[in-house]
Design an enzyme around this catalytic site. Structure first.
Site, PDB file in Angstrom:
ATOM      1  N   ASP A  65       1.044 -14.982   8.916  1.00 48.46           N
ATOM      2  CA  ASP A  65       0.764 -14.883   7.494  1.00 48.46           C
ATOM      3  C   ASP A  65      -0.742 -14.857   7.237  1.00 48.46           C
ATOM      4  O   ASP A  65      -1.446 -15.805   7.585  1.00 48.46           O
ATOM      5  CB  ASP A  65       1.408 -16.099   6.810  1.00 48.46           C
ATOM      6  CG  ASP A  65       1.375 -15.979   5.301  1.00 48.46           C
ATOM      7  OD1 ASP A  65       1.697 -14.890   4.804  1.00 48.46           O
ATOM      8  OD2 ASP A  65       1.021 -16.958   4.641  1.00 48.46           O
ATOM      9  N   THR A  99      -2.454  -9.984   3.984  1.00 49.02           N
ATOM     10  CA  THR A  99      -3.123  -9.286   5.081  1.00 49.02           C
ATOM     11  C   THR A  99      -3.625  -7.939   4.583  1.00 49.02           C
ATOM     12  O   THR A  99      -4.775  -7.543   4.843  1.00 49.02           O
ATOM     13  CB  THR A  99      -2.156  -9.083   6.265  1.00 49.02           C
ATOM     14  OG1 THR A  99      -1.463 -10.297   6.500  1.00 49.02           O
ATOM     15  CG2 THR A  99      -2.896  -8.674   7.512  1.00 49.02           C
ATOM     16  N   ASP A 390       7.520 -16.196   0.629  1.00 47.59           N
ATOM     17  CA  ASP A 390       7.047 -14.849   0.279  1.00 47.59           C
ATOM     18  C   ASP A 390       8.188 -14.013  -0.283  1.00 47.59           C
ATOM     19  O   ASP A 390       8.012 -13.270  -1.248  1.00 47.59           O
ATOM     20  CB  ASP A 390       6.495 -14.121   1.519  1.00 47.59           C
ATOM     21  CG  ASP A 390       5.088 -14.572   1.886  1.00 47.59           C
ATOM     22  OD1 ASP A 390       4.593 -15.517   1.251  1.00 47.59           O
ATOM     23  OD2 ASP A 390       4.493 -13.980   2.809  1.00 47.59           O
TER      24      ASP A 390
HETATM   25  P1  ADP Z   1       0.960  -8.632   4.211  1.00 47.64           P
HETATM   26  O1  ADP Z   1       0.349  -9.971   4.434  1.00 47.64           O
HETATM   27  O2  ADP Z   1      -0.036  -7.653   3.704  1.00 47.64           O
HETATM   28  O3  ADP Z   1       2.207  -8.675   3.420  1.00 47.64           O
HETATM   29  P2  ADP Z   1       2.657  -7.946   6.408  1.00 47.64           P
HETATM   30  O4  ADP Z   1       2.430  -8.278   7.838  1.00 47.64           O
HETATM   31  O5  ADP Z   1       3.752  -8.627   5.687  1.00 47.64           O
HETATM   32  O6  ADP Z   1       1.293  -8.126   5.672  1.00 47.64           O
HETATM   33  O7  ADP Z   1       2.896  -6.371   6.357  1.00 47.64           O
HETATM   34  C1  ADP Z   1       3.174  -5.729   5.161  1.00 47.64           C
HETATM   35  C2  ADP Z   1       3.324  -4.240   5.370  1.00 47.64           C
HETATM   36  O8  ADP Z   1       4.334  -3.958   6.337  1.00 47.64           O
HETATM   37  C3  ADP Z   1       3.747  -3.577   4.074  1.00 47.64           C
HETATM   38  O9  ADP Z   1       2.932  -2.469   3.846  1.00 47.64           O
HETATM   39  C4  ADP Z   1       5.196  -3.157   4.357  1.00 47.64           C
HETATM   40  O10 ADP Z   1       5.547  -1.984   3.649  1.00 47.64           O
HETATM   41  C5  ADP Z   1       5.154  -2.932   5.834  1.00 47.64           C
HETATM   42  N1  ADP Z   1       6.484  -2.995   6.465  1.00 47.64           N
HETATM   43  C6  ADP Z   1       7.440  -3.940   6.329  1.00 47.64           C
HETATM   44  N2  ADP Z   1       8.544  -3.623   7.070  1.00 47.64           N
HETATM   45  C7  ADP Z   1       8.283  -2.465   7.685  1.00 47.64           C
HETATM   46  C8  ADP Z   1       9.009  -1.601   8.591  1.00 47.64           C
HETATM   47  N3  ADP Z   1      10.229  -1.901   9.005  1.00 47.64           N
HETATM   48  N4  ADP Z   1       8.390  -0.490   9.023  1.00 47.64           N
HETATM   49  C9  ADP Z   1       7.126  -0.215   8.629  1.00 47.64           C
HETATM   50  N5  ADP Z   1       6.403  -0.946   7.801  1.00 47.64           N
HETATM   51  C10 ADP Z   1       6.960  -2.058   7.322  1.00 47.64           C
HETATM   52 MG    MG Z   2       4.026  -9.545   3.834  1.00 42.59          MG
END
Ligand code: ADP
Ligand code: MG
Length: 522
Positions: A65, A99, A390
């Site tokens: 996170d 992130t 979240d």
């Molecule tokens: P943040 O802290 O920014 O939320 P995350 O590690 O949760 O970071 O990543 C969020 C990103 O990952 C978002 O842009 C979301 O659309 C993308 N995401 C989530 N699941 C998938 C998936 N199965 N394939 C590709 N991208 C994904």
């Molecule tokens: Mg996220």
């Protein structure tokens, strides 16, 4: 530093203070900001890696996170600290995308550095970035999906926010179900109140044992073993004062000269304690929740009266229990009246390993719910708690702000393209800054590609091409990534998360780029 005017020098800064100005200040700030953003980059997306953070006392946190990583890192540089604040704002405003926001801010800083190197003035950068951000906001609005925000769609949003967060692929769907059910349960005319969905963690079982409780869980057991453990249709009183003799509080000394006097004093004390229990009974209370301690003898009387009592309950739990049951937090048990009392359909005590928890379900006043999150170890549980937190946030935000957009890098690519094509209408060098902003956005899909093991350059080219003719993202499923429609693959983010990330990243980057003087006191 001193100012040598006419006559005596004027001392503006103390002897110990340090000063860095101009380009040195910019370079130092920008490097610090970039370094911080870089540190969370590898955690982005479903195949992002985790970080293990060990603090000075040896406490370990394992997490993916963004905001947690940045908060746990001991960041001292003031400009770097601003990136931490970006993540914190993102977390408090929308609950997800921390992130994304910090990585974007870092990339905007990197681009600002290039622009400064080409003699673009900081104010011009600020202007160009702001114009690009506004184009971005509009592009995001246009991307909002037409689909109705039904439970199925909300589950997808919840699951998207949980992927890669230690939930395990199998469980994410089941957990997403629970999260949506929880939010729907507390939803009223004016949307759902985030605080009505509580999360309680309890170690000792697999995450699949996570359940939804229609009420509040207090991390407490009854004061005595001989109190009831299961009360239906309970009348509930909530107090925030100690139940013990006034003398014990005031610490007075008895001035006793005879056995009779001693007995009289003890009797008086005893009857005062008994009066408390009797007052609670007479008010018709079945369950007494106290924020403070309850004297052993009062507890014994309460048990005799068949009352379930909890003591030293956390203040926040006390107010949530009062809210849910419709009780008012009272100061004096001897003056309880009907208006002070609340009600719950079912109050019961359950044992989990060594812990006992009290469930207060079906409160008469508010429909609070608790996600009782289970996990096999404390580390797993903490990460799961953040993930579920979240997920609750994104579902609430998606409902509130009326909308979701395709994820997996799709939104960023479309927004960047729109900025590129509209940048032409921006006058002067600010146009360069707007174009740089669009390039900075590419860092998000590029990072997703990298973290999935795809070639980032090929992936970006293909992704752009695919978005010319349709809707495409870098979908990760299992071990590999492919270019496909995020909506079909259930990768959907609330538009508010993307909007907030654009806004807060721009704000931090421009604030840092505008600084040309660092004056620090020792
Ligand atoms: P943040 O802290 O920014 O939320 P995350 O590690 O949760 O970071 O990543 C969020 C990103 O990952 C978002 O842009 C979301 O659309 C993308 N995401 C989530 N699941 C998938 C998936 N199965 N394939 C590709 N991208 C994904
Ligand atoms: Mg996220």
């Amino acid at each position: 530093m001193s100012y040598q005017g006419m006559g005596n020098p004027v001392f503006v800064l103390g002897d110990d203070s340090e000063r860095t100005s101009g380009q040195d200040a910019q370079t130092s700030n920008i490097s610090a900001g970039k370094a911080v953003a870089e540190s969370v980059r590898t955690t982005l997306g479903p195949r992002g890696m985790d970080k293990m953070l060990v603090d000075s006392t040896g406490e370990v946190v394992i997490t993916n996170d963004g905001v947690t990583i940045l908060e746990e890192m001991d960041i001292e540089h003031p400009a770097a600290q601003m990136l931490v604040e970006v993540a914190q704002t993102q977390e408090s405003e929308v609950g997800d995308g921390t992130t994304t926001a910090s990585v974007l801010a870092g990339q905007l800083l990197a681009k600002a550095e290039d622009l400064l190197g080409q003699d673009v003035h900081p104010t011009t950068i600020v202007e160009g970035y702001a114009a690009a951000r506004d184009i971005g906001y509009e592009a995001l609005e246009d991307l909002v999906l037409e689909e109705e925000l039904d439970d199925a769609l909300l589950r997808t949003v919840a699951a998207t926010s949980m992927t890669g967060k230690g939930t395990g692929d199998v469980n994410a769907d089941a957990l997403a179900d629970l999260v949506v059910e929880a939010v729907r349960h507390v939803e009223g005319e004016e949307g759902a109140n985030r605080d009505d969905v509580r999360v309680h963690t309890q170690v000792g079982a697999a995450s699949s044992a996570t359940e939804l409780v229609e009420g509040i869980i207090a991390d407490k057991e009854p004061v005595r073993d001989d109190m009831p453990r299961d009360v239906a249709d309970a009348t509930v009183a909530v107090i925030n004062t100690e139940l013990e003799t006034r003398e014990a509080n005031a610490d007075v000394e008895y001035n006793i000269t005879s056995v009779d006097q001693l007995n009289a004093a003890l009797d008086a004390e005893e009857s005062e304690l008994r009066r408390y229990a009797e007052a609670v009974r007479d008010a018709g209370v079945d369950v007494l929740v106290s924020q403070k301690s309850i004297d052993d003898r009062v507890a014994a009387y309460l048990a005799e009266e068949g009352i379930l009592a909890l003591e030293s309950v956390a203040k926040s739990d006390v107010s949530d229990i009062a809210n849910a049951t419709g009780a008012t937090v009272a100061g004096d048990v001897t003056e309880l009246d009907d208006a002070d009392l609340g009600a719950a359909e079912h109050v019961h005590v359950e044992r989990f390993g060594e812990d006992e928890l009290t469930f207060i379900e079906g409160g008469a006043d508010a429909s609070s719910v608790t996600l009782l999150v289970r996990g096999s170890t404390d580390h797993v549980l903490s990460e799961l708690e953040r993930a579920i937190g979240d997920a609750v946030d994104v579902v609430v935000v998606a409902l509130d702000e009326e909308g979701v957009v395709p994820g997996a890098g799709c939104a960023e690519i479309v927004v960047a393209d729109r900025i590129r094509s509209e940048a032409a209408s921006i006058e002067g060098r600010a146009q360069l800054a707007a174009e740089a902003f669009a390039d900075a956005l590419d860092v998000l899909p590029r990072t997703l590609a990298e973290n999935t093991g795809m070639d980032p350059i090929d992936a970006l080219v293909d992704l752009r091409a695919a978005n010319e003719s349709g809707r495409a993202g870098l979908i990760t499923s299992g071990e590999h990534g492919e270019i496909a429609d995020p909506v079909e693959h259930g990768v959907i983010d609330p538009v508010a998360v993307k909007r907030e990330a654009l806004g807060s990243a721009t704000e931090a980057a421009t604030m840092i780029a505008r600084i040309d003087d660092i004056i620090s006191a020792e």
